[in-house]
Design a protein around this motif. Structure first.
Motif, PDB file in Angstrom:
ATOM      1  N   LEU A 117      15.647-104.402 -18.413  1.00 53.10           N
ATOM      2  CA  LEU A 117      15.731-104.440 -16.738  1.00 53.10           C
ATOM      3  C   LEU A 117      16.433-104.872 -16.033  1.00 53.10           C
ATOM      4  N   GLY A 118      17.088-105.645 -16.255  1.00 50.77           N
ATOM      5  CA  GLY A 118      18.973-105.744 -14.471  1.00 50.77           C
ATOM      6  C   GLY A 118      19.566-103.815 -15.225  1.00 50.77           C
ATOM      7  N   VAL A 119      19.652-103.647 -17.005  1.00 51.13           N
ATOM      8  CA  VAL A 119      20.454-102.970 -16.764  1.00 51.13           C
ATOM      9  C   VAL A 119      19.843-101.413 -16.151  1.00 51.13           C
ATOM     10  N   SER A 120      18.449-101.289 -16.678  1.00 49.82           N
ATOM     11  CA  SER A 120      17.615 -99.879 -15.594  1.00 49.82           C
ATOM     12  C   SER A 120      17.783-100.628 -13.994  1.00 49.82           C
ATOM     13  N   ALA A 121      17.673-101.473 -13.412  1.00 53.60           N
ATOM     14  CA  ALA A 121      18.177-101.449 -12.348  1.00 53.60           C
ATOM     15  C   ALA A 121      19.677-101.203 -11.313  1.00 53.60           C
ATOM     16  N   ALA A 122      20.518-101.660 -12.623  1.00 50.82           N
ATOM     17  CA  ALA A 122      21.822-100.976 -11.844  1.00 50.82           C
ATOM     18  C   ALA A 122      22.194 -99.475 -12.497  1.00 50.82           C
ATOM     19  N   PHE A 123      21.444 -98.337 -13.688  1.00 50.38           N
ATOM     20  CA  PHE A 123      21.561 -97.304 -12.998  1.00 50.38           C
ATOM     21  C   PHE A 123      20.702 -97.001 -12.403  1.00 50.38           C
ATOM     22  N   SER A 124      19.042 -97.915 -11.622  1.00 45.42           N
ATOM     23  CA  SER A 124      19.303 -97.049 -10.124  1.00 45.42           C
ATOM     24  C   SER A 124      19.894 -97.018  -9.654  1.00 45.42           C
ATOM     25  N   LEU A 125      20.236 -98.551  -9.033  1.00 45.32           N
ATOM     26  CA  LEU A 125      21.558 -98.385  -8.253  1.00 45.32           C
ATOM     27  C   LEU A 125      22.572 -97.407  -7.534  1.00 45.32           C
ATOM     28  N   ALA A 126      23.556 -96.854  -9.565  1.00 42.56           N
ATOM     29  CA  ALA A 126      24.379 -95.707  -9.350  1.00 42.56           C
ATOM     30  C   ALA A 126      23.397 -94.522  -9.053  1.00 42.56           C
ATOM     31  N   ALA A 127      22.485 -94.191  -9.360  1.00 42.18           N
ATOM     32  CA  ALA A 127      21.996 -92.806  -9.372  1.00 42.18           C
ATOM     33  C   ALA A 127      21.451 -92.611  -7.982  1.00 42.18           C
ATOM     34  N   VAL A 128      20.859 -93.443  -6.919  1.00 40.97           N
ATOM     35  CA  VAL A 128      20.650 -93.458  -5.461  1.00 40.97           C
ATOM     36  C   VAL A 128      22.280 -93.306  -4.516  1.00 40.97           C
ATOM     37  N   THR A 129      22.636 -93.904  -5.442  1.00 45.34           N
ATOM     38  CA  THR A 129      24.508 -94.483  -4.805  1.00 45.34           C
ATOM     39  C   THR A 129      24.836 -92.484  -5.020  1.00 45.34           C
ATOM     40  N   ALA A 130      24.907 -92.056  -6.029  1.00 40.90           N
ATOM     41  CA  ALA A 130      25.351 -90.937  -6.589  1.00 40.90           C
ATOM     42  C   ALA A 130      24.749 -89.879  -5.517  1.00 40.90           C
ATOM     43  N   SER A 131      23.466 -90.061  -5.274  1.00 48.40           N
ATOM     44  CA  SER A 131      23.051 -88.918  -4.400  1.00 48.40           C
ATOM     45  C   SER A 131      23.098 -89.427  -3.310  1.00 48.40           C
ATOM     46  N   TRP A 132      23.115 -90.696  -2.826  1.00 49.40           N
ATOM     47  CA  TRP A 132      23.450 -90.360  -1.604  1.00 49.40           C
ATOM     48  C   TRP A 132      25.198 -89.979  -1.316  1.00 49.40           C
ATOM     49  N   LEU A 133      26.145 -90.223  -1.504  1.00 57.59           N
ATOM     50  CA  LEU A 133      27.772 -89.186  -1.941  1.00 57.59           C
ATOM     51  C   LEU A 133      27.241 -88.125  -2.254  1.00 57.59           C
ATOM     52  N   LEU A 134      26.535 -87.379  -2.618  1.00 58.00           N
ATOM     53  CA  LEU A 134      25.643 -86.002  -2.166  1.00 58.00           C
ATOM     54  C   LEU A 134      25.461 -85.720  -1.288  1.00 58.00           C
ATOM     55  N   LEU A 135      24.925 -86.494  -0.722  1.00 58.59           N
ATOM     56  CA  LEU A 135      24.058 -85.873   0.264  1.00 58.59           C
ATOM     57  C   LEU A 135      25.158 -85.838   1.736  1.00 58.59           C
ATOM     58  N   GLN A 136      25.543 -86.708   1.527  1.00 59.40           N
ATOM     59  CA  GLN A 136      27.053 -87.097   2.360  1.00 59.40           C
ATOM     60  C   GLN A 136      28.207 -86.018   2.311  1.00 59.40           C
ATOM     61  N   HIS A 137      28.724 -85.739   1.433  1.00 54.05           N
ATOM     62  CA  HIS A 137      29.333 -84.671   0.898  1.00 54.05           C
ATOM     63  C   HIS A 137      29.025 -82.993   0.856  1.00 54.05           C
ATOM     64  N   SER A 138      28.236 -83.087   1.915  1.00 56.82           N
ATOM     65  CA  SER A 138      27.437 -81.466   1.253  1.00 56.82           C
ATOM     66  C   SER A 138      27.285 -81.196   2.765  1.00 56.82           C
TER      67      SER A 138
END
Length: 178
Positions: A65-86
């Motif tokens: 569950l912790g690994v999945s939560a880390a993946f989730s944080l990575a996904a949201v961070t990457a998504s945020w960066l995508l939107l910020q750099h667009s």
């Protein structure tokens, strides 16, 4: 998938230098990894009995569950960066952008709820689908939000897609499958 979409619009030689593309790839990869990893929670005992070595079988409920939560944080961070750099901050805000923001926020919230639901089960796998459902919803809403933020005219179709997803989810014949 983001690379295929990118290559449909730009020369392949530019693929390595576009930070938006890499953010989109990371967003899709990590958010999908959340769905896959949480999906194993509902089959833990069967996987264990058959020798299928999933992370939840090998490392246990909490660590997986912790690994999945880390993946989730990575996904949201990457998504945020995508939107910020667009270049979104240079466009006027309208209904499409508002729809995109709401869909995106719904995706983030659903990913958080997915992990909360799985954590509350304390190893009770037969109800893991309650969390997995939110992981799938989070995946869909996060990426619909990205699409609408980048192309605001997709706001209406994205809302319809989200609505049809919810209808299909409610009508599925086996509640424990997602």
């Amino acid at each position: 998938l983001p690379a295929i979409g990118y290559l449909g619009q730009r020369p392949w030689l530019t693929i390595t230098g576009d930070s938006r593309l890499w953010a989109a790839i990371a967003s899709v990869l990590f958010s999908y990894a959340v769905f896959v990893l949480l999906g194993y929670f509902k089959d833990r005992s069967a996987d264990q009995a058959t020798g299928y070595r999933t992370l939840v079988v090998k490392a246990g409920w909490r660590l997986a569950l912790g690994v999945s939560a880390a993946f989730s944080l990575a996904a949201v961070t990457a998504s945020w960066l995508l939107l910020q750099h667009s270049g979104l901050e240079q466009r006027p805000t309208g209904a499409g952008e508002a729809i995109g923001a709401l869909l995106w926020a719904g995706g983030v919230i659903s990913l958080v709820v997915a992990h909360q639901r799985i954590a509350r089960l304390g190893g009770e796998e037969r109800r893991a689908h309650l969390g997995i459902t939110h992981a799938v919803r989070g995946y869909i809403l996060l990426h619909l939000g990205e699409a609408v933020a980048l192309q605001p005219l997709l706001g209406g179709p994205a809302l319809l897609y989200a609505l049809f997803f919810e209808i299909a989810l409610q009508r599925r014949p086996e509640r424990g499958q997602i």
